[in-house]
Design an enzyme around this catalytic site. Structure first.
Site, PDB file in Angstrom:
ATOM      1  N   GLU A  34      32.983  36.693  32.620  1.00 22.19           N
ATOM      2  CA  GLU A  34      32.580  35.595  33.532  1.00 22.19           C
ATOM      3  C   GLU A  34      32.104  36.155  34.868  1.00 22.19           C
ATOM      4  O   GLU A  34      31.211  35.595  35.501  1.00 22.19           O
ATOM      5  CB  GLU A  34      33.748  34.610  33.696  1.00 22.19           C
ATOM      6  CG  GLU A  34      33.943  33.796  32.411  1.00 22.19           C
ATOM      7  CD  GLU A  34      35.339  33.265  32.179  1.00 22.19           C
ATOM      8  OE1 GLU A  34      36.170  33.282  33.109  1.00 22.19           O
ATOM      9  OE2 GLU A  34      35.613  32.840  31.038  1.00 22.19           O
TER      10      GLU A  34
ATOM     11  N   LYS B 182      42.143  32.446  35.752  1.00 25.78           N
ATOM     12  CA  LYS B 182      40.778  32.122  36.211  1.00 25.78           C
ATOM     13  C   LYS B 182      40.861  31.215  37.447  1.00 25.78           C
ATOM     14  O   LYS B 182      41.760  31.374  38.250  1.00 25.78           O
ATOM     15  CB  LYS B 182      39.982  31.472  35.072  1.00 25.78           C
ATOM     16  CG  LYS B 182      40.078  32.254  33.769  1.00 25.78           C
ATOM     17  CD  LYS B 182      39.120  31.759  32.738  1.00 25.78           C
ATOM     18  CE  LYS B 182      39.372  32.488  31.423  1.00 25.78           C
ATOM     19  NZ  LYS B 182      38.333  32.283  30.447  1.00 25.78           N
TER      20      LYS B 182
ATOM     21  N   GLU C 163      37.025  41.913  24.871  1.00 23.63           N
ATOM     22  CA  GLU C 163      36.919  40.462  24.845  1.00 23.63           C
ATOM     23  C   GLU C 163      35.522  40.053  24.380  1.00 23.63           C
ATOM     24  O   GLU C 163      34.578  40.037  25.189  1.00 23.63           O
ATOM     25  CB  GLU C 163      37.150  39.884  26.239  1.00 23.63           C
ATOM     26  CG  GLU C 163      38.524  40.175  26.806  1.00 23.63           C
ATOM     27  CD  GLU C 163      38.905  39.117  27.822  1.00 23.63           C
ATOM     28  OE1 GLU C 163      39.938  38.475  27.613  1.00 23.63           O
ATOM     29  OE2 GLU C 163      38.156  38.917  28.791  1.00 23.63           O
TER      30      GLU C 163
ATOM     31  N   ASN D 282      45.266  35.440  32.346  1.00 23.12           N
ATOM     32  CA  ASN D 282      44.190  35.273  33.327  1.00 23.12           C
ATOM     33  C   ASN D 282      44.044  33.776  33.596  1.00 23.12           C
ATOM     34  O   ASN D 282      43.543  33.041  32.755  1.00 23.12           O
ATOM     35  CB  ASN D 282      42.893  35.849  32.741  1.00 23.12           C
ATOM     36  CG  ASN D 282      41.688  35.573  33.614  1.00 23.12           C
ATOM     37  OD1 ASN D 282      41.823  35.181  34.767  1.00 23.12           O
ATOM     38  ND2 ASN D 282      40.504  35.779  33.046  1.00 23.12           N
TER      39      ASN D 282
ATOM     40  N   HIS E  79      35.362  41.201  34.027  1.00 24.45           N
ATOM     41  CA  HIS E  79      35.478  40.093  33.063  1.00 24.45           C
ATOM     42  C   HIS E  79      34.074  39.548  32.789  1.00 24.45           C
ATOM     43  O   HIS E  79      33.228  39.522  33.679  1.00 24.45           O
ATOM     44  CB  HIS E  79      36.385  39.003  33.636  1.00 24.45           C
ATOM     45  CG  HIS E  79      36.755  37.962  32.636  1.00 24.45           C
ATOM     46  ND1 HIS E  79      35.881  36.956  32.263  1.00 24.45           N
ATOM     47  CD2 HIS E  79      37.880  37.772  31.908  1.00 24.45           C
ATOM     48  CE1 HIS E  79      36.474  36.201  31.353  1.00 24.45           C
ATOM     49  NE2 HIS E  79      37.689  36.669  31.122  1.00 24.45           N
TER      50      HIS E  79
ATOM     51  N   GLY F  86      37.594  31.221  25.215  1.00 22.06           N
ATOM     52  CA  GLY F  86      37.672  29.779  25.462  1.00 22.06           C
ATOM     53  C   GLY F  86      37.047  28.925  24.385  1.00 22.06           C
ATOM     54  O   GLY F  86      36.833  27.726  24.587  1.00 22.06           O
TER      55      GLY F  86
ATOM     56  N   SER G 220      40.675  33.610  22.850  1.00 25.12           N
ATOM     57  CA  SER G 220      41.335  32.559  22.062  1.00 25.12           C
ATOM     58  C   SER G 220      42.639  33.013  21.400  1.00 25.12           C
ATOM     59  O   SER G 220      42.951  32.586  20.282  1.00 25.12           O
ATOM     60  CB  SER G 220      40.360  31.978  21.026  1.00 25.12           C
ATOM     61  OG  SER G 220      39.253  31.382  21.686  1.00 25.12           O
TER      62      SER G 220
HETATM   63  C1  PEP Z   1      39.803  35.297  29.032  1.00 25.73           C
HETATM   64  O1  PEP Z   1      39.216  34.569  29.803  1.00 25.73           O
HETATM   65  O2  PEP Z   1      39.993  36.482  29.348  1.00 25.73           O
HETATM   66  C2  PEP Z   1      40.228  34.739  27.765  1.00 25.73           C
HETATM   67  C3  PEP Z   1      40.562  35.573  26.817  1.00 25.73           C
HETATM   68  O3  PEP Z   1      40.237  33.376  27.649  1.00 25.73           O
HETATM   69  P1  PEP Z   1      40.824  32.517  26.404  1.00 25.73           P
HETATM   70  O4  PEP Z   1      42.156  33.120  26.026  1.00 25.73           O
HETATM   71  O5  PEP Z   1      40.959  31.141  26.950  1.00 25.73           O
HETATM   72  O6  PEP Z   1      39.849  32.640  25.308  1.00 25.73           O
END
Ligand code: PEP
Length: 248
Positions: free
Chosen positions: A95, A11, A163, A9, A93, A169, A208
């Site tokens: 976000e 973003k 998630e 992703n 998601h 992040g 992460s």
């Molecule tokens: C995400 O935004 O779906 C995500 C898992 O981000 P990150 O891997 O940077 O934690």
């Protein structure tokens, strides 16, 4: 058995110069024993789909509007994503839920639109840190799962991504036991609602994931892959995660 999927992703990251990473990634991919997907910003979908043509890489969107077209300035429909060359779309998601107030009901409508346009819907669910601390993770995840997947959904076109919001992040991840608990719960909830077809739904962990922790996460019960943010921006990092999944 669910198929394995490594999904990136991007973003709101990436302009034309980032396409060099796509070229590098397609060059890295060989006969991988997993599916590989990148979801760039909408502005790059068509160009990336052209570049990925003939390779193992698939391209997806990051959201879609429930309607096919209309007066929705700034939005993009599932039909438009498919037309641009996308095969998948990330929906719900955290976000999007936080920044745009998307509810489970909104996500379910988006899933219906995605499936109608023959896209594969990646439905994201996950608890906040306060919810984990309060001991309600399984309730939260179960409620999001139930509300975000519409009645009669074609499970062969569905992926679920767990998630934890606090792991996105941040460099922090749940313990492997915590990931197992949630993934086993998601599989059981899907099976209770949809029966044996639920066994084939890929369950991704996201938050992460990086090359150094991917293999141990992929060894966890009911983890069929990952949804990767930051580490999907560089071909070398994402390639390491793909290799770990391929070998899992
Ligand atoms: C995400 O935004 O779906 C995500 C898992 O981000 P990150 O891997 O940077 O934690």
């Amino acid at each position: 058995m669910a198929r394995k999927l490594a999904a990136g992703n991007w973003k709101m990251n990436g302009t034309t110069e980032a396409l060099t990473e796509v070229a590098a990634l397609t060059a890295l991919l060989e006969a991988e024993a997993c599916e590989v997907l990148l979801c760039p910003p909408a502005t790059l979908i068509a160009r990336m789909a052209d570049m990925a043509h003939g390779s193992a890489l698939m391209i997806g969107g990051q959201t879609c509007h429930p309607n096919a077209s209309g007066a929705h300035t700034g939005d993009i429909s599932a039909q438009m994503l498919a037309d641009a060359g996308a095969s998948h779309v990330i929906l719900g998601h955290s976000e999007r839920r936080a920044d745009h107030g998307e509810t489970d009901e909104d996500v379910a409508a988006q899933v219906t639109a995605a499936l109608t346009s023959s896209l594969i819907a990646i439905v994201c669910i996950g608890e906040t840190e306060a919810e984990r601390d309060a001991g309600v993770t399984l309730n939260v995840v179960g409620t999001q799962l139930a509300g975000s997947i519409p009645e009669g959904a074609d499970l062969s076109r569905l992926v679920v991504a767990y998630e934890p919001v606090w792991a996105i992040g941040t460099g922090r991840t749940p313990t492997l036991d915590q990931i197992a608990d949630v993934h086993d719960h998601i599989r059981a909830e899907l099976s209770g609602r949809f029966g044996s077809a639920a066994q084939d739904v890929p369950l991704l962990y996201g938050g992460s994931v990086k090359p150094s922790n991917a293999a141990e996460i992929f060894a966890v019960s009911n983890v069929d892959g990952a949804l990767v943010g930051g580490a999907s921006l560089k071909a070398a990092d994402f390639g390491g995660i793909v290799s770990a999944l391929s070998g899992a």
